[in-house]
Scaffold this motif. Sequence first.
Motif, PDB file in Angstrom:
ATOM      1  N   VAL A 186       0.845  -1.200   0.000  1.00  0.00           N
ATOM      2  CA  VAL A 186       0.000   0.000   0.000  1.00  0.00           C
ATOM      3  C   VAL A 186       0.877   1.245   0.000  1.00  0.00           C
ATOM      4  CG1 VAL A 186      -1.651   1.347   1.358  1.00  0.00           C
ATOM      5  CG2 VAL A 186      -1.979  -1.122   1.090  1.00  0.00           C
ATOM      6  N   GLU A 187       1.873   1.274   0.881  1.00  0.00           N
ATOM      7  CA  GLU A 187       2.771   2.439   0.949  1.00  0.00           C
ATOM      8  C   GLU A 187       3.524   2.636  -0.362  1.00  0.00           C
ATOM      9  OE1 GLU A 187       6.125   4.172   3.970  1.00  0.00           O
ATOM     10  OE2 GLU A 187       6.444   2.188   3.116  1.00  0.00           O
ATOM     11  N   GLN A 188       4.051   1.555  -0.921  1.00  0.00           N
ATOM     12  CA  GLN A 188       4.826   1.668  -2.161  1.00  0.00           C
ATOM     13  C   GLN A 188       3.982   2.192  -3.314  1.00  0.00           C
ATOM     14  OE1 GLN A 188       6.253  -2.352  -2.313  1.00  0.00           O
ATOM     15  NE2 GLN A 188       7.799  -1.998  -0.711  1.00  0.00           N
ATOM     16  N   LEU A 189       2.730   1.744  -3.400  1.00  0.00           N
ATOM     17  CA  LEU A 189       1.844   2.248  -4.454  1.00  0.00           C
ATOM     18  C   LEU A 189       1.531   3.727  -4.245  1.00  0.00           C
ATOM     19  CD1 LEU A 189      -0.546  -0.809  -4.814  1.00  0.00           C
ATOM     20  CD2 LEU A 189       0.837   0.185  -6.649  1.00  0.00           C
ATOM     21  N   GLY A 190       1.323   4.124  -2.998  1.00  0.00           N
ATOM     22  CA  GLY A 190       1.096   5.539  -2.723  1.00  0.00           C
ATOM     23  C   GLY A 190       2.264   6.394  -3.161  1.00  0.00           C
ATOM     24  N   ARG A 191       3.475   5.925  -2.879  1.00  0.00           N
ATOM     25  CA  ARG A 191       4.673   6.682  -3.277  1.00  0.00           C
ATOM     26  C   ARG A 191       4.842   6.698  -4.800  1.00  0.00           C
ATOM     27  NH1 ARG A 191       7.992   8.097   0.845  1.00  0.00           N
ATOM     28  NH2 ARG A 191       7.683   7.082   2.863  1.00  0.00           N
ATOM     29  N   ALA A 192       4.556   5.564  -5.437  1.00  0.00           N
ATOM     30  CA  ALA A 192       4.731   5.471  -6.892  1.00  0.00           C
ATOM     31  C   ALA A 192       3.781   6.395  -7.645  1.00  0.00           C
ATOM     32  CB  ALA A 192       4.527   4.022  -7.342  1.00  0.00           C
ATOM     33  N   TYR A 193       2.605   6.664  -7.053  1.00  0.00           N
ATOM     34  CA  TYR A 193       1.603   7.502  -7.724  1.00  0.00           C
ATOM     35  C   TYR A 193       1.459   8.875  -7.071  1.00  0.00           C
ATOM     36  CZ  TYR A 193      -0.115   3.660 -10.645  1.00  0.00           C
ATOM     37  OH  TYR A 193      -0.234   2.668 -11.577  1.00  0.00           O
ATOM     38  N   ALA A 194       2.436   9.246  -6.256  1.00  0.00           N
ATOM     39  CA  ALA A 194       2.341  10.522  -5.543  1.00  0.00           C
ATOM     40  C   ALA A 194       2.255  11.712  -6.488  1.00  0.00           C
ATOM     41  CB  ALA A 194       3.522  10.682  -4.597  1.00  0.00           C
ATOM     42  N   ASP A 195       2.933  11.629  -7.646  1.00  0.00           N
ATOM     43  CA  ASP A 195       2.909  12.742  -8.595  1.00  0.00           C
ATOM     44  C   ASP A 195       1.539  12.903  -9.249  1.00  0.00           C
ATOM     45  OD1 ASP A 195       3.158  10.348  -9.998  1.00  0.00           O
ATOM     46  OD2 ASP A 195       4.300  11.254 -11.627  1.00  0.00           O
ATOM     47  N   LYS A 196       0.668  11.894  -9.082  1.00  0.00           N
ATOM     48  CA  LYS A 196      -0.703  11.973  -9.600  1.00  0.00           C
ATOM     49  C   LYS A 196      -1.702  12.238  -8.475  1.00  0.00           C
ATOM     50  CE  LYS A 196       0.160   9.094 -13.645  1.00  0.00           C
ATOM     51  NZ  LYS A 196      -0.262   7.903 -14.423  1.00  0.00           N
ATOM     52  N   ARG A 197      -1.188  12.773  -7.375  1.00  0.00           N
ATOM     53  CA  ARG A 197      -1.996  13.207  -6.221  1.00  0.00           C
ATOM     54  C   ARG A 197      -2.704  12.046  -5.526  1.00  0.00           C
ATOM     55  NH1 ARG A 197      -2.402  18.826  -6.418  1.00  0.00           N
ATOM     56  NH2 ARG A 197      -2.869  18.582  -4.206  1.00  0.00           N
ATOM     57  N   ILE A 198      -2.003  10.889  -5.475  1.00  0.00           N
ATOM     58  CA  ILE A 198      -2.521   9.732  -4.750  1.00  0.00           C
ATOM     59  C   ILE A 198      -1.865   9.664  -3.375  1.00  0.00           C
ATOM     60  CG2 ILE A 198      -2.424   7.200  -4.634  1.00  0.00           C
ATOM     61  CD1 ILE A 198      -4.575   8.064  -6.506  1.00  0.00           C
ATOM     62  N   VAL A 199      -2.661   9.341  -2.363  1.00  0.00           N
ATOM     63  CA  VAL A 199      -2.128   8.966  -1.061  1.00  0.00           C
ATOM     64  C   VAL A 199      -2.775   7.639  -0.668  1.00  0.00           C
ATOM     65  CG1 VAL A 199      -1.590  11.289  -0.242  1.00  0.00           C
ATOM     66  CG2 VAL A 199      -3.878  10.386   0.118  1.00  0.00           C
ATOM     67  N   ALA A 200      -2.007   6.785   0.022  1.00  0.00           N
ATOM     68  CA  ALA A 200      -2.503   5.456   0.377  1.00  0.00           C
ATOM     69  C   ALA A 200      -2.042   5.111   1.786  1.00  0.00           C
ATOM     70  CB  ALA A 200      -1.999   4.421  -0.623  1.00  0.00           C
ATOM     71  N   THR A 201      -2.968   4.628   2.597  1.00  0.00           N
ATOM     72  CA  THR A 201      -2.703   4.432   4.023  1.00  0.00           C
ATOM     73  C   THR A 201      -3.359   3.151   4.530  1.00  0.00           C
ATOM     74  OG1 THR A 201      -2.822   6.839   4.290  1.00  0.00           O
ATOM     75  CG2 THR A 201      -2.892   5.522   6.302  1.00  0.00           C
ATOM     76  N   VAL A 202      -2.636   2.429   5.388  1.00  0.00           N
ATOM     77  CA  VAL A 202      -3.257   1.404   6.227  1.00  0.00           C
ATOM     78  C   VAL A 202      -3.366   2.026   7.609  1.00  0.00           C
ATOM     79  CG1 VAL A 202      -3.101  -0.894   7.225  1.00  0.00           C
ATOM     80  CG2 VAL A 202      -2.290  -0.496   4.896  1.00  0.00           C
ATOM     81  N   GLY A 203      -4.578   2.335   8.014  1.00  0.00           N
ATOM     82  CA  GLY A 203      -4.778   3.065   9.262  1.00  0.00           C
ATOM     83  C   GLY A 203      -5.136   2.195  10.440  1.00  0.00           C
ATOM     84  N   LYS A 204      -5.437   0.916  10.179  1.00  0.00           N
ATOM     85  CA  LYS A 204      -5.859   0.047  11.270  1.00  0.00           C
ATOM     86  C   LYS A 204      -5.478  -1.387  10.943  1.00  0.00           C
ATOM     87  CE  LYS A 204     -10.012  -1.142  13.969  1.00  0.00           C
ATOM     88  NZ  LYS A 204     -11.479  -1.026  14.024  1.00  0.00           N
ATOM     89  N   CYS A 205      -4.965  -2.095  11.951  1.00  0.00           N
ATOM     90  CA  CYS A 205      -4.579  -3.495  11.792  1.00  0.00           C
ATOM     91  C   CYS A 205      -5.050  -4.255  13.025  1.00  0.00           C
ATOM     92  CB  CYS A 205      -3.062  -3.607  11.628  1.00  0.00           C
ATOM     93  SG  CYS A 205      -2.438  -5.298  11.595  1.00  0.00           S
ATOM     94  N   ASP A 206      -5.918  -5.224  12.835  1.00  0.00           N
ATOM     95  CA  ASP A 206      -6.429  -6.034  13.945  1.00  0.00           C
ATOM     96  C   ASP A 206      -5.931  -7.471  13.800  1.00  0.00           C
ATOM     97  OD1 ASP A 206      -7.856  -3.946  15.037  1.00  0.00           O
ATOM     98  OD2 ASP A 206      -9.695  -4.430  13.933  1.00  0.00           O
ATOM     99  N   VAL A 207      -5.193  -7.928  14.798  1.00  0.00           N
ATOM    100  CA  VAL A 207      -4.769  -9.329  14.847  1.00  0.00           C
ATOM    101  C   VAL A 207      -5.802 -10.079  15.689  1.00  0.00           C
ATOM    102  CG1 VAL A 207      -2.940 -10.947  15.458  1.00  0.00           C
ATOM    103  CG2 VAL A 207      -2.357  -8.632  14.699  1.00  0.00           C
ATOM    104  N   ILE A 208      -6.491 -11.013  15.074  1.00  0.00           N
ATOM    105  CA  ILE A 208      -7.569 -11.725  15.750  1.00  0.00           C
ATOM    106  C   ILE A 208      -6.975 -12.811  16.654  1.00  0.00           C
ATOM    107  CG2 ILE A 208      -9.757 -12.932  15.418  1.00  0.00           C
ATOM    108  CD1 ILE A 208      -9.587 -10.041  14.212  1.00  0.00           C
ATOM    109  N   ASN A 209      -7.472 -12.878  17.894  1.00  0.00           N
ATOM    110  CA  ASN A 209      -6.970 -13.854  18.881  1.00  0.00           C
ATOM    111  C   ASN A 209      -5.462 -13.732  19.069  1.00  0.00           C
ATOM    112  OD1 ASN A 209      -9.578 -14.943  19.210  1.00  0.00           O
ATOM    113  ND2 ASN A 209      -9.290 -16.293  17.455  1.00  0.00           N
ATOM    114  N   GLU A 210      -5.008 -12.504  19.230  1.00  0.00           N
ATOM    115  CA  GLU A 210      -3.575 -12.258  19.328  1.00  0.00           C
ATOM    116  C   GLU A 210      -3.018 -12.693  20.683  1.00  0.00           C
ATOM    117  OE1 GLU A 210      -2.940  -8.074  18.989  1.00  0.00           O
ATOM    118  OE2 GLU A 210      -4.306  -7.584  20.617  1.00  0.00           O
TER     119      GLU A 210
END
Length: 437
Positions: A256-280
């Motif tokens: 996700v981060e790499q794609l956001g950086r690759a398309y930054a010049d086209k005004r794209i931002v990409a974020t993983v804002g939440k990660c849930d590990v089930i039964n952690e």
Amino acid sequence: MRGISVQQLNWEKYQQDFAALSAIGETEAGMNRLAYTEADQEAHGLLAKMAEEAGFEVKWDGAGNLWITRRGTDDGNPDMPPLLLGSHMDTVPGGGKYDGLLGVMTAFHAMRLLEGMPQRRTVTLIVFRCEESSRFNCATVGSKLLADRLNGEMLKRYVDKDGISLYDEIRKLGGNPDNLFAERNYIKNAFGFIEMHIEQGPVLEERDTDIGIVNSIAAPYRLRITVEGTAAHSGACPMGSRKDALAGAAEVILAVEQLGRAYADKRIVATVGKCDVINEAINIVPGLVELYVDVRGIDKDTVTEVVTKLYEEMGRIAEKRNLHIEPAVLGQETPVKLNDDMAELLVEQCVPNRLTFLHMVSGAGHDTMYMAELTRATMFFVPCLEGISHNKAEAVSDEAVQNGLKLMYSTLLRICNLDPEEEREKEEMHRRFVEAM
């Protein structure tokens, strides 16, 4: 007209009322005024009381949005339809004081400053509910319901961490999300809509500019990605035999981060804002992980291209690690172009107030996106310190707030007293000019 002076702003009253509202839900960790909670209700109730004391009309609609109206002398005249203002008061957990509330307070105070001034046109402030997605994983709920982009049945799908649905919460507060016909028509027949907001980014501060006039708003494409492997004992399961869902999820996060950086010049931002590990647990190889992804841009085709490439990357990761990766679309919205004529009215009032401005794009979503489906809509930003937002360190200088208030008040005075005959003549001249080109 001449510019508005600080002395004309009744600045002490503004600060006093902003402080009272921003204290609701304040904690050591930051603001905690989530949508439809007790704190959110208290804030709306206090603002309604302030409005009634100022002599304004107050009502709540079926979504729980608060409507505050100051009648003009030409109220009811079809040639002088109402002007709409708006923003929100709910916050993210640990958020700042200014996101949303600054726009609400500035619009409300500008309406109060009209006292004793000529005001032919009625002005209505809409305080939208649940603009933030923090509680229900659904953003801009109040404005989406008004724009008929959500309905009661759809709201039942969105639940908070306690299992309470958006639909049930609205009904519990006395609302009816399927009964907004009158309000929707009111907006459709309005002169236009204006929202003020903090920028939530660094551009205005870096360029030492007072005002950002928003031409378009980027739209989010949101996914919940389920990464499924096999839970196993962390001591007994050999490394070569593992199907580690968290390790696979980590690769998805990096993609996700790499794609956001690759398309930054086209005004794209990409974020993983939440990660849930089930039964952690520390002694379990993770077997199930959920990721929440937010991809934004101002061009729908580019956003689609980025998401398509992310799907390809997820397929590669799943095959390499022998995992099952399943994406589910939570929301897919369309970037919005705002109204040039409304923006020009803001530009016109920057000049006498000696406010520097630039035209810009909003990477964050706002209720203005959905008002733009119903009426002519515009939006403007004021700078925030270091571009920090959704954080208790969020800060805005007094000068920036005063500049936003000057622009809002000047624009209200101008629009409330536009002569409809002059406007028709201008439109006709513009039409002839376009046809002659």
